[in-house]
Design an enzyme around this catalytic site. Structure first.
Site: not given
Ligand code: GLY
Length: 583
Positions: A116, A393, A411, A435, A464-465
């Site tokens: 990330r 994403t 993403t 985010d 994040s999701s």
């Molecule tokens: N930017 C979307 C996520 O990381 O969930």
């Protein structure tokens, strides 16, 4: 008697009309024969020696070619990751970040790699606030300050060096060729570049790459070359991770940041590391569900929702019936309420992963769901809200002949990130800083609230999701899944898993079936086309608020493996997505 006649007629019809289908076998087929039911309306792609499925078919082909050359699933996944950065510039990237879950067959070992993006060291809690304390929504989305330090190159190289078998040059060569020699403009990219034209044209470097010299668009079939991106890829092929984080690429990214008032420094670039974190492993009716831990919220809430519904007989309630959807909605409502308060980067916030994914907690919150009545989100604790994330994403899944599996979601955040290309690199930069919670505890520009656990801090990773997931049966990969879709990722992945484990759907059916999404706030459920009006009326009578649909939910790329056959599926919602099997 009547029933017998009907059965006889049905079998005669199925034999006469579709002998090939009848021969495909059913669940009693011998090993090594494709297992599809003769009633299946959706059919996956079949491969006998491996499978690659992604959002863009040239990139899927790159992965399939690597598998054919003898590469393993990690080699192929890294090749796809770099290829998508070229052929799917909306979300494929080397200027963003993501998460990779790997299962190694030999060692029966699961690995979760966090690559990330990271906030620059000069980032601070109030950096997106105006003088009057209000949130400047554009600053966190469409400026150089929207970018975190990119993690993709570190993540891909970490995976390859530790779990791959091929050299970086071998797996990156196809991406380099696609950037340097170009590829024919395809339907989805053409529409996406048309839609984003106004904003992309504001950035000189991006405008020069994605549009012709006179400003016009590339037509379908015309060749799109990305020479600066080819240069960057070559630097990485020759110089590895350091070329990106310490060498000329880093210098160009940092110069571009400085020119646009961004915060990323050479030191930030040099300090970036991809991290291995213990994967979350849920236990569901004998299956192991291996998924991503924080700073993604995906794995925690996938397992939380599955645990909540484990003792409900979903199968007998029926797929997408009002009774099943009511339970989905109420379980999702609670999970997203929890997300808003407890989730963030575990290196900065105390995230109660064990509690949230425990069976005891699941029982407790399941008991609060009324049988046939919707609750209101305002009555559900905690009182804080969650961030909204953009739906762009991308996800890809790979399996090889030895049973190794990779599930990867990465993403730039929005399509084309902050819409800024770092000059001289061809690299689109992310806007992942959006985010973070720009102003914890207070509604942002969308009227939503974020939690303190996800406030902006230097060197922190935003929540994040993304939910890359591998389901194991008898400790072997059985179903590999994942999707884009911002906050809808978790519920999209959840329904793909339930469709397979609870409703016995094949890989393609599991992904074609209509999906729903609820995220606590706003208090409304999104329901895709294909769920009947009767069902929606029953849900509305229970008190559920049904949101008008403006888009479809997610884009799954999945693989199922059983009895020596790989079943691949790329979402039917997505133009130009492809599953490619090898024999
Ligand atoms: N930017 C979307 C996520 O990381 O969930």
């Amino acid at each position: 008697m009547k029933l017998k006649v009907l059965v006889l007629i049905t079998s005669i019809i199925s034999f006469c009309v579709s002998p090939a289908l009848a021969q495909m076998g059913d669940s009693n087929s011998a090993a090594n024969t494709p297992r599809l039911n003769t009633t299946d309306r959706f059919v996956p792609v079949i491969g006998r020696a491996g499978m690659v499925t992604s959002r863009e078919k040239m990139a899927s082909q790159v992965g399939a070619d690597i598998l054919k050359k003898g590469g393993n699933a990690v080699d192929a996944a890294v090749a796809v990751g770099f290829a998508l950065a070229v052929t799917y510039p909306q979300a494929g990237n080397i200027g963003g970040g993501g998460f990779m879950v790997i299962h190694l067959a030999d060692e029966n070992k699961s690995i979760a790699i966090d690559y990330r993006e990271m906030a620059p060291s000069a980032a601070h809690r109030d950096m997106y606030l105006n003088e009057d304390g209000s949130v400047d929504n554009d600053r966190s989305k469409y400026t150089a300050k929207a970018s975190g330090v990119p993690g993709t190159v570190a993540g891909m190289i970490h995976a390859l060096e530790n779990y791959g078998t091929m050299s970086l040059k071998e797996v990156m060569q196809p991406a380099y060729d696609l950037a340097n020699d170009g590829f024919p403009m395809y339907n989805y990219l053409q529409s996406s570049l048309n839609n984003r034209r106004e904003r992309l044209m504001e950035n000189e470097a991006a405008a020069k790459v994605f549009y012709k010299a006179d400003g016009s668009s590339y037509n379908y079939g015309e060749i799109l070359k990305q020479k600066d991106l080819a240069w960057s890829l070559k630097q990485i092929m020759d110089g590895g991770k350091d070329a990106f984080y310490k060498g000329e690429i880093a210098r160009r990214i940092v110069a571009d940041q400085a020119a646009h008032d961004g915060l990323i420094t050479m030191e930030d670039m040099a300090n970036y590391v991809a991290l291995e974190r213990p994967a979350i492993v849920g236990d569901y009716k004998g299956y192991k569900v291996v998924t991503m831990p924080p700073p993604s919220s995906g794995g925690v809430h996938l397992i939380q929702i599955m645990n909540m519904l484990e003792n409900d007989d979903l199968k007998s309630k029926g797929h997408n019936t009002a009774a099943t959807l009511h339970l989905y909605i109420e379980a999702m409502r609670q999970a997203y309420a929890d997300r808003s308060k407890y989730l963030g980067d575990p290196d900065f916030a105390d995230v109660p992963v064990e509690e949230l994914t425990s069976k005891e907690y699941a029982k407790l919150i399941r008991a609060q769901i009324p049988a046939d009545k919707a609750r209101r989100s305002t009555d559900i604790a905690p009182a804080l809200n969650l961030l909204v994330e953009s739906p762009d994403t991308t996800h890809f899944s790979v399996m090889d002949r030895d049973g190794n599996a990779v599930s990867n979601t990465y993403t730039l955040n929005f399509s084309y990130g902050n819409h800024m290309m770092a000059a001289g690199t061809g690299i689109m930069m992310n806007n992942e800083m959006d985010d973070f919670s720009a102003k914890p505890g207070t509604p942002n520009g969308y009227g939503l609230i974020g939690g303190e656990a996800n406030s902006v801090q230097p060197r922190k990773r935003p929540l994040s999701s993304m939910t890359p997931t591998i389901v194991l049966k008898d400790d072997k990969p059985f179903f590999v899944t994942g999707s884009p879709g911002g906050s809808t990722i978790i519920t999209t992945v959840l329904q793909s898993v339930f469709n397979v484990l609870e409703f016995d759907m094949n890989a393609m059916h599991a992904l074609a079936a209509p999906r729903i999404h609820h995220q606590w706030l706003p208090d409304a459920v999104m329901i895709e086309e294909g769920v009947s009006k009767d069902t929606k009326d029953i849900l509305a009578n229970m008190g559920h608020i049904i949101a008008p649909m403006q888009f479809t939910l997610g884009s799954l790329s999945t693989i199922m493996y059983r009895d020596g056959i790989f079943y691949g599926a790329a979402d039917i919602r997505s133009m130009d997505a492809a599953a490619i099997g090898i024999d």
